[in-house]
Design a protein around this motif. Sequence first.
Motif, short mmCIF file in Angstrom:
data_model
loop_
_atom_site.label_atom_id
_atom_site.label_comp_id
_atom_site.label_asym_id
_atom_site.label_seq_id
_atom_site.Cartn_x
_atom_site.Cartn_y
_atom_site.Cartn_z
N ILE A 162 7.64 8.22 5.23
CA ILE A 162 6.40 7.60 4.73
C ILE A 162 6.11 6.34 5.53
O ILE A 162 4.97 6.10 5.97
CB ILE A 162 6.49 7.31 3.22
CG1 ILE A 162 6.53 8.62 2.43
CG2 ILE A 162 5.34 6.41 2.76
CD1 ILE A 162 6.95 8.47 0.98
N TRP B 258 12.88 11.22 3.50
CA TRP B 258 11.47 11.40 3.13
C TRP B 258 10.79 10.06 2.94
O TRP B 258 9.64 9.87 3.35
CB TRP B 258 11.33 12.23 1.86
CG TRP B 258 11.67 13.67 2.06
CD1 TRP B 258 12.74 14.34 1.52
CD2 TRP B 258 10.96 14.63 2.83
NE1 TRP B 258 12.73 15.63 1.93
CE2 TRP B 258 11.64 15.85 2.74
CE3 TRP B 258 9.81 14.57 3.62
CZ2 TRP B 258 11.21 17.00 3.38
CZ3 TRP B 258 9.38 15.72 4.26
CH2 TRP B 258 10.07 16.91 4.14
N ARG B 259 11.50 9.13 2.31
CA ARG B 259 10.93 7.81 2.07
C ARG B 259 10.73 7.06 3.40
O ARG B 259 9.72 6.39 3.59
CB ARG B 259 11.83 7.01 1.12
CG ARG B 259 11.88 7.64 -0.27
CD ARG B 259 12.86 6.94 -1.16
NE ARG B 259 12.11 6.24 -2.19
CZ ARG B 259 12.59 5.29 -2.95
NH1 ARG B 259 13.84 4.88 -2.81
NH2 ARG B 259 11.83 4.71 -3.85
N ASP C 186 5.03 7.30 9.01
CA ASP C 186 3.62 7.71 9.04
C ASP C 186 2.70 6.50 9.05
O ASP C 186 1.69 6.48 9.75
CB ASP C 186 3.30 8.61 7.85
CG ASP C 186 3.90 9.99 7.96
OD1 ASP C 186 4.35 10.39 9.07
OD2 ASP C 186 3.96 10.70 6.93
N TYR C 187 3.04 5.50 8.26
CA TYR C 187 2.26 4.27 8.22
C TYR C 187 2.28 3.58 9.59
O TYR C 187 1.25 3.12 10.09
CB TYR C 187 2.81 3.34 7.13
CG TYR C 187 2.06 2.03 7.02
CD1 TYR C 187 0.84 1.98 6.36
CD2 TYR C 187 2.56 0.87 7.59
CE1 TYR C 187 0.13 0.78 6.26
CE2 TYR C 187 1.87 -0.32 7.50
CZ TYR C 187 0.66 -0.36 6.83
OH TYR C 187 -0.04 -1.55 6.74
N SER D 261 0.82 -1.21 0.00
CA SER D 261 0.00 0.00 0.00
C SER D 261 0.86 1.27 0.00
O SER D 261 0.36 2.35 -0.32
CB SER D 261 -0.95 0.01 1.20
OG SER D 261 -0.23 0.10 2.41
N LEU D 262 2.14 1.15 0.31
CA LEU D 262 3.04 2.31 0.34
C LEU D 262 3.76 2.53 -0.98
O LEU D 262 4.47 3.53 -1.14
CB LEU D 262 4.07 2.13 1.46
CG LEU D 262 3.53 1.98 2.87
CD1 LEU D 262 4.66 1.75 3.86
CD2 LEU D 262 2.69 3.18 3.26
N LYS E 121 7.01 7.88 -5.56
CA LYS E 121 6.90 9.30 -5.93
C LYS E 121 8.13 10.10 -5.50
O LYS E 121 8.47 11.08 -6.14
CB LYS E 121 5.67 9.94 -5.28
CG LYS E 121 4.40 9.77 -6.05
CD LYS E 121 3.33 10.67 -5.46
CE LYS E 121 2.30 9.81 -4.78
NZ LYS E 121 1.22 10.57 -4.16
N GLU E 122 8.74 9.67 -4.42
CA GLU E 122 9.90 10.39 -3.88
C GLU E 122 11.17 10.03 -4.65
O GLU E 122 11.35 8.88 -5.06
CB GLU E 122 10.11 10.05 -2.40
CG GLU E 122 9.04 10.56 -1.48
CD GLU E 122 8.96 12.07 -1.41
OE1 GLU E 122 9.96 12.77 -1.68
OE2 GLU E 122 7.87 12.57 -1.07
N SER F 224 3.08 3.48 -4.20
CA SER F 224 2.98 4.70 -5.00
C SER F 224 3.60 5.89 -4.28
O SER F 224 4.29 6.71 -4.89
CB SER F 224 1.54 4.99 -5.41
OG SER F 224 0.75 5.24 -4.27
N GLU F 225 3.38 5.97 -2.99
CA GLU F 225 3.93 7.09 -2.22
C GLU F 225 5.46 7.04 -2.17
O GLU F 225 6.13 8.05 -2.34
CB GLU F 225 3.36 7.05 -0.80
CG GLU F 225 2.96 8.40 -0.29
CD GLU F 225 2.33 8.33 1.10
OE1 GLU F 225 2.57 9.28 1.85
OE2 GLU F 225 1.64 7.34 1.41
#
Length: 122
Positions: A35, A31-32, A38-39, A16-17, A23-24, A19-20
Amino acid sequence: MTNDHYFDELIIAFPSLKSEILKEDTEMIHWRMEIFADYTKEQIKRDNKIELTKCFNFQESKIDLMTSDLLNALTVSYCESILLGGCGDRMKDLIYLMPPKLKFIYIDYEKSYNELANKSSQ
């Protein structure tokens, strides 16, 4: 383990992660990692201990293989985000879910952060 390999395995374990993460820019390791933090925080807030344990176990399984950049991102972008991102108070009751290496890194970061916070308030 290269940084790219780590994130490839992360995407496989947590599709589920994908695409996010993709994108980075691949150079944006922090940043990755954020993500994934955050999950993980989402699982804490939902009290989803099964998925939270999966997050922690994933990190644990990679610690000895991580580059120094990834270890830094684990500390600064993952552990810090959990501690300061609205979940730090809940972690007191969930720390037992962390495997030993990740727990050590998290507790060490928390201790360092608290020492800095205490110095700045004096």
